[in-house]
Design a protein around this motif. Structure first.
Motif, short mmCIF file in Angstrom:
data_model
loop_
_atom_site.label_atom_id
_atom_site.label_comp_id
_atom_site.label_asym_id
_atom_site.label_seq_id
_atom_site.Cartn_x
_atom_site.Cartn_y
_atom_site.Cartn_z
N ALA A 14 0.83 -1.21 0.00
CA ALA A 14 0.00 0.00 0.00
C ALA A 14 0.86 1.26 0.00
CB ALA A 14 -0.93 0.01 1.22
N GLY A 15 2.14 1.11 0.37
CA GLY A 15 3.03 2.25 0.42
C GLY A 15 3.60 2.52 1.80
N ASP A 166 -3.78 2.44 -0.81
CA ASP A 166 -3.39 2.71 -2.19
C ASP A 166 -4.66 2.91 -3.02
OD1 ASP A 166 -2.54 2.70 -4.80
OD2 ASP A 166 -1.41 0.82 -4.67
N ASP A 168 -4.86 3.91 -6.02
CA ASP A 168 -4.68 3.51 -7.41
C ASP A 168 -5.22 2.11 -7.66
OD1 ASP A 168 -3.59 4.40 -9.95
OD2 ASP A 168 -2.11 2.82 -9.75
N ARG A 169 -5.31 1.30 -6.61
CA ARG A 169 -5.87 -0.05 -6.73
C ARG A 169 -7.39 -0.04 -6.75
NH1 ARG A 169 -2.55 -4.05 -2.63
NH2 ARG A 169 -0.51 -3.89 -3.63
N ASN A 197 -2.75 7.18 -0.57
CA ASN A 197 -1.51 7.13 -1.34
C ASN A 197 -1.82 6.90 -2.83
OD1 ASN A 197 1.30 7.11 -1.70
ND2 ASN A 197 1.43 4.90 -1.47
N LYS A 198 -0.97 7.44 -3.69
CA LYS A 198 -1.01 7.24 -5.15
C LYS A 198 -2.29 7.76 -5.80
CE LYS A 198 1.90 3.09 -4.91
NZ LYS A 198 2.02 1.67 -5.28
#
Length: 502
Positions: A14-15, A166, A168-169, A197-198
């Motif tokens: 996830a970062g 995340d 972006d997922r 994140n992202k």
């Protein structure tokens, strides 16, 4: 100030690693002495500290972000998978044996809680702040009883928890809510809020969802970090070429000479410390790609056989896929091959392994005059030497002991023609040596490639760490984060029962 924070994640990757590093760099730039910490790491990418302890590379990177020397205290437990069900357990930087997942979670893990808490307390006594990284998700409810790396360590230290998702997922709101709702009331008391994140796009379009999340959970979002292309930071096991790279194939800066240089990295099973090739990808005009088919070696100017936690298994894989024959043809034709650690071992004549694979005597590829015997004691070292007229530093992590029977000496390994082998990880990060080595490769490959005269791998890594610090400073509520680190989770955070909202 004095305090700490646990950076957890809704999922693996996830970062957490990069957010932890970013917070460390941001705090360091503020004059706060800070240390990273991860109680338990599962990774095949590891590093050797100056005192000779093996820890995860992610924690070594985070220590660099904090501008402190990495130590075993920062990653007291490291698990190195040797297959689908077993891992080598490295405790305080030293291997203590192989263990199945059932055996580890069935009793050994819980017994390590005192050890990891002791390490954390020692760091807290030395630094102003300790930023802990979790593992996987804190909502692995089947493993909560023996957890020492997520809510187990947060509860023991009374650290607030920041959950990273995340976006972006996809599904980040459900992930934040579900992660929190699956925790017990005592664990939820420490979950202070979330970090997205992202994110790509207009943050104003996200804000209504963040407001709804606050209404549903009573917990705020501490920041929205944008998607950042080209981040190249050592994480746990993500297959990527960092700094100037991307997944599977690196993005090339324009070459200095007339040609680019193509590097193929054999994606062997249980590949370890494949971050060795990051320094190659950082060079303008060098293309790095990971390959698993013999035909992908045809146009390569250099083939790298990287480290592996399963040398004999990797050898079998190379033969099954025709890569072994392709490597032999390259050697006969005088085309460059570099073997690093386990990759060096498979290039030798013979392997005697009663430790790692327990398969006994195995013939190697026979490209180097080397015989390898696996010792039960692991070699952990930080060697310094010279090669191609340039100073070189590296680190060693291996059970295989190499007996070199000929060829030209090369970083405690050897060279025969254009086949090179060494146990030294990290050697390509030495700028002068890397340039001389690439010039040798270009000569043998007939390429008009010229190494850039001023590429500094260390400087590029520092730029990346500063970029992570910038992401936190510019896109997180740093005043609120600072209060969280110093004072802990806000009092009175509501409990979310599983199944809510109605």
């Amino acid at each position: 100030m004095s305090g700490g924070l646990l950076v957890a994640g809704t999922t693996s990757d996830a970062g957490k690693s990069v957010v932890t590093a970013g917070i460390c760099r941001w705090l360091t730039r503020k004059g706060v002495s800070v240390a990273p910490f991860k109680a338990q790491n599962m990774s095949l990418n590891s590093f050797v500290t100056r005192e000779g302890a093996e820890i995860g590379r992610a924690q070594a990177m985070q220590a660099q972000a904090a501008r402190v020397e990495p130590t075993a205290l920062m990653n007291p437990v490291l698990l190195k998978p040797g297959g689908d069900r077993t891992s080598q357990v490295v405790l305080m930087g030293r291997p203590v044996g192989e263990m199945s997942a059932r055996g580890y979670h069935g009793g050994r893990q819980a017994a390590l809680l005192d050890t990891v808490v002791g390490c954390l307390e020692e760091l807290r006594g030395t630094y102003d702040a300790v930023i802990c990284e979790g593992a996987g998700s804190p909502a692995e409810i089947n493993l909560r009883r023996t957890d020492i790396v997520n809510m187990g360590i947060a509860r023991a230290a009374r650290f607030p928890v920041l959950v990273v998702g995340d976006i972006d997922r996809g599904g980040v709101f459900a992930s934040f809510f579900g992660t929190t709702a699956l925790l017990s009331a005592a664990d939820q008391e420490l979950v202070a809020g979330y970090l997205v994140n992202k994110f790509r796009g207009d943050v104003s379009l996200l804000e209504p969802g963040l407001d709804m999340l606050l209404g549903l959970t009573g917990r705020r979002t501490y920041g929205v970090l944008p998607f950042q292309h080209g981040l190249g930071i050592d994480e746990e096991d993500g297959l990527r070429v960092s700094l100037r790279g991307a997944v599977r194939e690196s993005v090339v800066a324009p070459p200095v000479g007339d040609d680019v240089l193509r590097v193929a990295v054999c994606a062997v099973p249980l590949m370890s410390n494949f971050t060795d090739v990051d320094a190659l990808a950082a060079e303008p005009g060098v293309v790095v790609r990971f390959v698993d088919r013999a035909e992908e070696l045809v146009d390569a100017d250099l083939v790298v056989v990287p480290g592996t936690r399963g040398t004999v298994r990797a050898l079998r894989w190379l033969r099954e896929r025709g890569l072994a024959d392709a490597l032999a043809r390259r050697a006969a034709e005088g085309r460059p091959v570099l073997g690093i650690c386990g990759g060096f071992q498979v290039l030798g004549e013979h392997i005697e392994d009663d430790v790692e694979s327990r398969e006994g005597s195995v013939d190697g590829l026979g490209l180097l005059p080397v015989r390898v015997r696996f010792a039960r004691e692991k070699t952990l070292a930080r060697p310094v030497g010279e090669a191609l007229g340039e100073p070189v530093e590296g680190y060693e992590i291996h059970h295989g002991v190499a007996e070199v029977g000929g060829g030209e000496a090369f970083l405690d390994g050897c060279r025969v023609g254009e086949v090179w082998g060494t146990h030294w990880h990290g050697s390509l990060e030495s700028d002068g040596f890397r340039r001389r080595f690439l010039a040798e490769v270009a000569r043998a490959a007939g390429r008009r490639f010229v190494p850039a005269p001023d590429t500094s791998f260390a400087a590029l890594r520092e730029e990346q760490l500063d970029l992570l610090g910038d992401l936190i400073e510019e896109h997180a509520d740093t005043d609120a984060l600072l209060a969280l680190i110093e004072h802990g989770a806000p009092a009175g955070l509501p409990f979310i029962p599983p199944g809510a909202p109605s």
